[in-house]
Design a protein around this motif. Structure first.
Motif, PDB file in Angstrom:
ATOM      1  N   MET A   1       0.841  -1.195   0.000  1.00 16.62           N
ATOM      2  CA  MET A   1       0.000   0.000   0.000  1.00 16.62           C
ATOM      3  C   MET A   1       0.875   1.244   0.000  1.00 16.62           C
ATOM      4  O   MET A   1       1.826   1.344   0.754  1.00 16.62           O
ATOM      5  N   THR A   2       0.561   2.180  -0.849  1.00 20.34           N
ATOM      6  CA  THR A   2       1.326   3.422  -0.901  1.00 20.34           C
ATOM      7  C   THR A   2       0.938   4.353   0.240  1.00 20.34           C
ATOM      8  O   THR A   2      -0.161   4.270   0.776  1.00 20.34           O
ATOM      9  N   ASP A   3       1.885   5.237   0.614  1.00 20.53           N
ATOM     10  CA  ASP A   3       1.570   6.240   1.625  1.00 20.53           C
ATOM     11  C   ASP A   3       1.401   7.610   0.985  1.00 20.53           C
ATOM     12  O   ASP A   3       1.516   8.639   1.633  1.00 20.53           O
ATOM     13  N   ARG A   4       1.102   7.637  -0.310  1.00 16.40           N
ATOM     14  CA  ARG A   4       0.930   8.896  -1.032  1.00 16.40           C
ATOM     15  C   ARG A   4      -0.184   9.715  -0.398  1.00 16.40           C
ATOM     16  O   ARG A   4      -1.243   9.195  -0.040  1.00 16.40           O
ATOM     17  N   GLU A   5       0.059  11.006  -0.266  1.00 15.96           N
ATOM     18  CA  GLU A   5      -0.949  11.905   0.280  1.00 15.96           C
ATOM     19  C   GLU A   5      -1.693  12.603  -0.859  1.00 15.96           C
ATOM     20  O   GLU A   5      -1.086  13.029  -1.840  1.00 15.96           O
ATOM     21  N   TYR A   6      -2.992  12.711  -0.719  1.00 17.78           N
ATOM     22  CA  TYR A   6      -3.810  13.415  -1.705  1.00 17.78           C
ATOM     23  C   TYR A   6      -4.184  14.781  -1.129  1.00 17.78           C
ATOM     24  O   TYR A   6      -4.693  14.879  -0.008  1.00 17.78           O
ATOM     25  N   VAL A   7      -3.924  15.827  -1.898  1.00 25.01           N
ATOM     26  CA  VAL A   7      -4.095  17.196  -1.433  1.00 25.01           C
ATOM     27  C   VAL A   7      -5.441  17.760  -1.888  1.00 25.01           C
ATOM     28  O   VAL A   7      -5.847  17.566  -3.047  1.00 25.01           O
ATOM     29  N   VAL A   8      -6.123  18.453  -0.994  1.00 22.99           N
ATOM     30  CA  VAL A   8      -7.399  19.079  -1.334  1.00 22.99           C
ATOM     31  C   VAL A   8      -7.200  20.030  -2.515  1.00 22.99           C
ATOM     32  O   VAL A   8      -6.265  20.831  -2.539  1.00 22.99           O
ATOM     33  N   GLY A   9      -8.057  19.902  -3.510  1.00 26.34           N
ATOM     34  CA  GLY A   9      -7.952  20.718  -4.710  1.00 26.34           C
ATOM     35  C   GLY A   9      -7.214  20.028  -5.841  1.00 26.34           C
ATOM     36  O   GLY A   9      -7.232  20.501  -6.988  1.00 26.34           O
ATOM     37  N   GLU A  10      -6.590  18.890  -5.547  1.00 28.27           N
ATOM     38  CA  GLU A  10      -5.825  18.147  -6.560  1.00 28.27           C
ATOM     39  C   GLU A  10      -6.768  17.429  -7.515  1.00 28.27           C
ATOM     40  O   GLU A  10      -7.773  16.846  -7.115  1.00 28.27           O
ATOM     41  N   SER A  11      -6.444  17.460  -8.807  1.00 23.98           N
ATOM     42  CA  SER A  11      -7.212  16.729  -9.812  1.00 23.98           C
ATOM     43  C   SER A  11      -6.621  15.336  -9.963  1.00 23.98           C
ATOM     44  O   SER A  11      -5.414  15.187 -10.159  1.00 23.98           O
ATOM     45  N   ILE A  12      -7.458  14.325  -9.860  1.00 30.50           N
ATOM     46  CA  ILE A  12      -7.003  12.945  -9.964  1.00 30.50           C
ATOM     47  C   ILE A  12      -7.994  12.123 -10.778  1.00 30.50           C
ATOM     48  O   ILE A  12      -9.156  12.506 -10.945  1.00 30.50           O
ATOM     49  N   ALA A  13      -7.520  10.997 -11.301  1.00 26.17           N
ATOM     50  CA  ALA A  13      -8.396  10.055 -11.985  1.00 26.17           C
ATOM     51  C   ALA A  13      -8.972   9.103 -10.947  1.00 26.17           C
ATOM     52  O   ALA A  13      -8.275   8.657 -10.035  1.00 26.17           O
ATOM     53  N   VAL A  14     -10.263   8.813 -11.070  1.00 29.33           N
ATOM     54  CA  VAL A  14     -10.911   7.890 -10.142  1.00 29.33           C
ATOM     55  C   VAL A  14     -11.608   6.789 -10.946  1.00 29.33           C
ATOM     56  O   VAL A  14     -12.014   6.997 -12.085  1.00 29.33           O
ATOM     57  N   PRO A  15     -11.735   5.589 -10.359  1.00 28.65           N
ATOM     58  CA  PRO A  15     -12.411   4.501 -11.068  1.00 28.65           C
ATOM     59  C   PRO A  15     -13.883   4.811 -11.272  1.00 28.65           C
ATOM     60  O   PRO A  15     -14.552   5.308 -10.373  1.00 28.65           O
ATOM     61  N   TRP A  16     -14.376   4.522 -12.475  1.00 30.75           N
ATOM     62  CA  TRP A  16     -15.776   4.814 -12.830  1.00 30.75           C
ATOM     63  C   TRP A  16     -16.263   3.669 -13.686  1.00 30.75           C
ATOM     64  O   TRP A  16     -16.028   3.640 -14.881  1.00 30.75           O
ATOM     65  N   GLY A  17     -16.938   2.689 -13.056  1.00 32.86           N
ATOM     66  CA  GLY A  17     -17.259   1.472 -13.778  1.00 32.86           C
ATOM     67  C   GLY A  17     -15.962   0.765 -14.144  1.00 32.86           C
ATOM     68  O   GLY A  17     -15.092   0.550 -13.310  1.00 32.86           O
ATOM     69  N   LEU A  18     -15.797   0.444 -15.419  1.00 35.39           N
ATOM     70  CA  LEU A  18     -14.566  -0.180 -15.882  1.00 35.39           C
ATOM     71  C   LEU A  18     -13.616   0.837 -16.491  1.00 35.39           C
ATOM     72  O   LEU A  18     -12.566   0.468 -17.015  1.00 35.39           O
ATOM     73  N   ASP A  19     -13.945   2.109 -16.408  1.00 40.64           N
ATOM     74  CA  ASP A  19     -13.087   3.163 -16.942  1.00 40.64           C
ATOM     75  C   ASP A  19     -12.748   4.150 -15.827  1.00 40.64           C
ATOM     76  O   ASP A  19     -12.843   3.829 -14.648  1.00 40.64           O
ATOM     77  N   THR A  20     -12.334   5.354 -16.192  1.00 38.99           N
ATOM     78  CA  THR A  20     -11.993   6.378 -15.199  1.00 38.99           C
ATOM     79  C   THR A  20     -12.573   7.712 -15.619  1.00 38.99           C
ATOM     80  O   THR A  20     -12.860   7.941 -16.798  1.00 38.99           O
ATOM     81  N   VAL A  21     -12.735   8.605 -14.625  1.00 36.91           N
ATOM     82  CA  VAL A  21     -13.102   9.993 -14.903  1.00 36.91           C
ATOM     83  C   VAL A  21     -12.224  10.883 -14.029  1.00 36.91           C
ATOM     84  O   VAL A  21     -11.589  10.423 -13.086  1.00 36.91           O
ATOM     85  N   GLU A  22     -12.212  12.153 -14.349  1.00 36.35           N
ATOM     86  CA  GLU A  22     -11.427  13.117 -13.582  1.00 36.35           C
ATOM     87  C   GLU A  22     -12.260  13.633 -12.419  1.00 36.35           C
ATOM     88  O   GLU A  22     -13.464  13.863 -12.546  1.00 36.35           O
ATOM     89  N   GLY A  23     -11.609  13.799 -11.271  1.00 35.74           N
ATOM     90  CA  GLY A  23     -12.289  14.332 -10.094  1.00 35.74           C
ATOM     91  C   GLY A  23     -11.375  15.269  -9.330  1.00 35.74           C
ATOM     92  O   GLY A  23     -10.184  15.374  -9.639  1.00 35.74           O
ATOM     93  N   THR A  24     -11.923  15.935  -8.323  1.00 37.39           N
ATOM     94  CA  THR A  24     -11.157  16.869  -7.494  1.00 37.39           C
ATOM     95  C   THR A  24     -11.220  16.424  -6.041  1.00 37.39           C
ATOM     96  O   THR A  24     -12.309  16.195  -5.502  1.00 37.39           O
ATOM     97  N   VAL A  25     -10.049  16.294  -5.417  1.00 34.87           N
ATOM     98  CA  VAL A  25      -9.983  15.900  -4.014  1.00 34.87           C
ATOM     99  C   VAL A  25     -10.561  17.013  -3.142  1.00 34.87           C
ATOM    100  O   VAL A  25     -10.176  18.182  -3.266  1.00 34.87           O
ATOM    101  N   VAL A  26     -11.503  16.645  -2.245  1.00 35.58           N
ATOM    102  CA  VAL A  26     -12.108  17.646  -1.365  1.00 35.58           C
ATOM    103  C   VAL A  26     -11.920  17.299   0.110  1.00 35.58           C
ATOM    104  O   VAL A  26     -12.328  18.061   0.985  1.00 35.58           O
ATOM    105  N   GLY A  27     -11.310  16.150   0.394  1.00 36.49           N
ATOM    106  CA  GLY A  27     -11.104  15.782   1.789  1.00 36.49           C
ATOM    107  C   GLY A  27     -10.724  14.323   1.928  1.00 36.49           C
ATOM    108  O   GLY A  27     -10.519  13.618   0.932  1.00 36.49           O
ATOM    109  N   ALA A  28     -10.621  13.845   3.169  1.00 31.48           N
ATOM    110  CA  ALA A  28     -10.282  12.452   3.447  1.00 31.48           C
ATOM    111  C   ALA A  28     -10.681  12.127   4.881  1.00 31.48           C
ATOM    112  O   ALA A  28     -10.877  13.026   5.714  1.00 31.48           O
ATOM    113  N   TYR A  29     -10.826  10.833   5.167  1.00 34.88           N
ATOM    114  CA  TYR A  29     -11.133  10.412   6.532  1.00 34.88           C
ATOM    115  C   TYR A  29     -10.646   8.980   6.729  1.00 34.88           C
ATOM    116  O   TYR A  29     -10.388   8.250   5.755  1.00 34.88           O
ATOM    117  N   GLY A  30     -10.530   8.553   7.982  1.00 37.67           N
ATOM    118  CA  GLY A  30     -10.128   7.198   8.300  1.00 37.67           C
ATOM    119  C   GLY A  30      -8.624   7.029   8.358  1.00 37.67           C
ATOM    120  O   GLY A  30      -7.856   7.917   7.998  1.00 37.67           O
TER     121      GLY A  30
END
Length: 224
Positions: free
Chosen positions: A1-30
């Protein structure tokens, strides 16, 4: 498992069905394996939704995106839209009792969505759309990973009371013999899934899609 940090406001690709879409990080928990990154994504028609993603899912998606040209998800989204329109058009002819309601990215589990969903009077039809953006050679697809994912989705749907589910894998490549055989084996074991090639503005592809859809909508369900 990576320890990469995701920053609020960062644009990232997220899984969407069997493909991906672009999204914006707005927070994290856990913490640890239970950590979730909150990502705001466009769910269509200008609407947005904030969804939680496990770190592992984001890392797998990031790795896949690094092997393809930036922005390929846009082409995938347009392809999915053409599939949605084609399915809706065919359903109006094959199942005139259908009310015309179409769902995109329907949540079926906390960490799983199906690309397209249609509630017919006697069954739940869902479709996963696969657009191969890297390999432009038009070679046939033999890998069965995507059809195995359909089976997993069907298991989840049955656990939620949708024993009347039928599934389609629709791709922009020709399904190879191994893939077609696996789909047949699944139907023989009580998991009604089909795989078919689709290409917009192709009359032959339209006929084949309608044939598969007709088979899926008339398939005799047991234990629904």
């Amino acid at each position: 498992m990576t320890d990469r940090e995701y920053v609020v406001g960062e644009s990232i690709a997220v899984p969407w069905g069997l493909d991906t879409v672009e999204g914006t990080v707005v927070g994290a928990y856990g913490e640890g394996s239970g950590r979730r990154v909150l990502v705001e994504v466009n769910v269509g028609d200008g609407a947005t939704e904030t969804l939680p993603f496990p770190l592992r899912a984001l890392e797998v998606t990031r790795s896949a995106e690094e092997h393809g040209p930036p922005g390929t998800w846009v082409t995938s989204a347009r392809f999915e839209e053409s599939v949605r329109d084609a399915l809706a058009d065919s359903l109006r002819k094959i199942a005139p009792e259908w009310n015309g309601e179409t769902h995109s990215q329907l949540l079926i589990d906390p960490d799983a969505r199906v690309d397209l969903a249609f509630f017919l009077p006697d069954r739940f039809l869902f479709a996963e759309v696969k657009h191969y953006t890297v390999d432009r050679s038009r070679k046939s697809v033999e890998n069965t990973t995507a059809i195995e994912q359909l089976r997993e989705y069907m298991v989840r749907l049955r656990d939620r009371g949708y024993g009347n589910s039928v599934g389609l894998l629709i791709m922009d490549r020709t399904p190879g013999g191994r893939l077609v055989k696996r789909a047949y084996e699944m139907r023989a074991k009580g998991f009604p899934v089909w795989v078919v090639e689709w290409e917009p503005d192709n009359a032959k592809a339209e006929v084949e899609l309608r044939q598969v859809l007709a088979e899926a909508t008339s398939y005799e369900l047991t234990g629904a």
